[in-house]
Enzyme design. Sequence first.
Site, PDB file in Angstrom:
ATOM      1  N   ILE A  39       0.826  -1.210   0.000  1.00 21.78           N
ATOM      2  CA  ILE A  39       0.000   0.000   0.000  1.00 21.78           C
ATOM      3  C   ILE A  39       0.866   1.269   0.000  1.00 21.78           C
ATOM      4  CG2 ILE A  39      -0.283   0.377   2.492  1.00 21.78           C
ATOM      5  CD1 ILE A  39      -3.339   0.531   1.921  1.00 21.78           C
ATOM      6  N   GLN A  56      10.279  -4.900  11.315  1.00 21.68           N
ATOM      7  CA  GLN A  56       8.989  -5.533  11.029  1.00 21.68           C
ATOM      8  C   GLN A  56       7.859  -4.828  11.758  1.00 21.68           C
ATOM      9  OE1 GLN A  56       8.797  -9.708  12.074  1.00 21.68           O
ATOM     10  NE2 GLN A  56       6.807  -9.989  11.077  1.00 21.68           N
ATOM     11  N   HIS A 103       6.410 -12.078   5.813  1.00 25.03           N
ATOM     12  CA  HIS A 103       6.226 -11.595   4.429  1.00 25.03           C
ATOM     13  C   HIS A 103       7.557 -11.292   3.790  1.00 25.03           C
ATOM     14  CE1 HIS A 103       5.784  -8.250   7.304  1.00 25.03           C
ATOM     15  NE2 HIS A 103       6.346  -7.451   6.406  1.00 25.03           N
TER      16      HIS A 103
HETATM   17  P1  5GP Z   1       7.114  -4.683   7.527  1.00 25.91           P
HETATM   18  O1  5GP Z   1       7.607  -3.358   7.999  1.00 25.91           O
HETATM   19  O2  5GP Z   1       6.263  -5.393   8.555  1.00 25.91           O
HETATM   20  O3  5GP Z   1       8.222  -5.552   6.982  1.00 25.91           O
HETATM   21  O4  5GP Z   1       6.224  -4.388   6.260  1.00 25.91           O
HETATM   22  C1  5GP Z   1       4.843  -4.253   6.309  1.00 25.91           C
HETATM   23  C2  5GP Z   1       4.422  -3.700   4.965  1.00 25.91           C
HETATM   24  O5  5GP Z   1       3.035  -3.832   4.859  1.00 25.91           O
HETATM   25  C3  5GP Z   1       4.759  -2.211   4.767  1.00 25.91           C
HETATM   26  O6  5GP Z   1       5.581  -2.061   3.622  1.00 25.91           O
HETATM   27  C4  5GP Z   1       3.392  -1.579   4.602  1.00 25.91           C
HETATM   28  O7  5GP Z   1       3.379  -0.516   3.672  1.00 25.91           O
HETATM   29  C5  5GP Z   1       2.517  -2.742   4.164  1.00 25.91           C
HETATM   30  N1  5GP Z   1       1.126  -2.603   4.539  1.00 25.91           N
HETATM   31  C6  5GP Z   1       0.640  -2.278   5.768  1.00 25.91           C
HETATM   32  N2  5GP Z   1      -0.697  -2.279   5.758  1.00 25.91           N
HETATM   33  C7  5GP Z   1      -1.074  -2.640   4.500  1.00 25.91           C
HETATM   34  C8  5GP Z   1      -2.354  -2.817   3.890  1.00 25.91           C
HETATM   35  O8  5GP Z   1      -3.412  -2.666   4.478  1.00 25.91           O
HETATM   36  N3  5GP Z   1      -2.352  -3.190   2.578  1.00 25.91           N
HETATM   37  C9  5GP Z   1      -1.183  -3.399   1.867  1.00 25.91           C
HETATM   38  N4  5GP Z   1      -1.310  -3.762   0.587  1.00 25.91           N
HETATM   39  N5  5GP Z   1       0.025  -3.219   2.429  1.00 25.91           N
HETATM   40  C10 5GP Z   1       0.087  -2.848   3.735  1.00 25.91           C
END
Ligand code: 5GP
Length: 114
Positions: free
Chosen positions: A32, A94, A100
């Site tokens: 997103i 994270q 992911h």
């Molecule tokens: P992390 O920081 O946990 O490795 O990455 C989480 C990712 O999830 C971030 O890049 C963030 O932009 C994405 N993200 C968070 N909420 C949503 C959502 O509701 N939809 C989508 N498509 N991505 C999301």
Amino acid sequence: MLQDNIFLKIIAKQIPADILYEDERCLAFRDIKPQAPTHVLIIPRKVIATHADITAVDSELIGHLHVVAVQLAEQLQLEEGYRIVINCKDGGGQVVPHLHFHLLGGRRFAWPPG
Ligand code: 5GP
């Protein structure tokens, strides 16, 4: 709560996402808040909170996520190269507590990462 994070809602189709690929084991959808021209998240349907929670029983699943990443990179024309990122726990950056892979492409990436 572990069972109530945003990615589980995407898996359950309770909230929308731009899904590029899905099968019985995983889902891939556009981030997103993209950090590159192409930014796709690849997630297992199985609940695995962090990279540190992967065990030997997940070996085939993790291999499958990589194969899906390669296929998406080809489909999204990332022939110049791409980066796969897995942030693990707070210290690794994270935010969402469901394993992911970030598949990033369409620009050059620096090393070391920030
Ligand atoms: P992390 O920081 O946990 O490795 O990455 C989480 C990712 O999830 C971030 O890049 C963030 O932009 C994405 N993200 C968070 N909420 C949503 C959502 O509701 N939809 C989508 N498509 N991505 C999301």
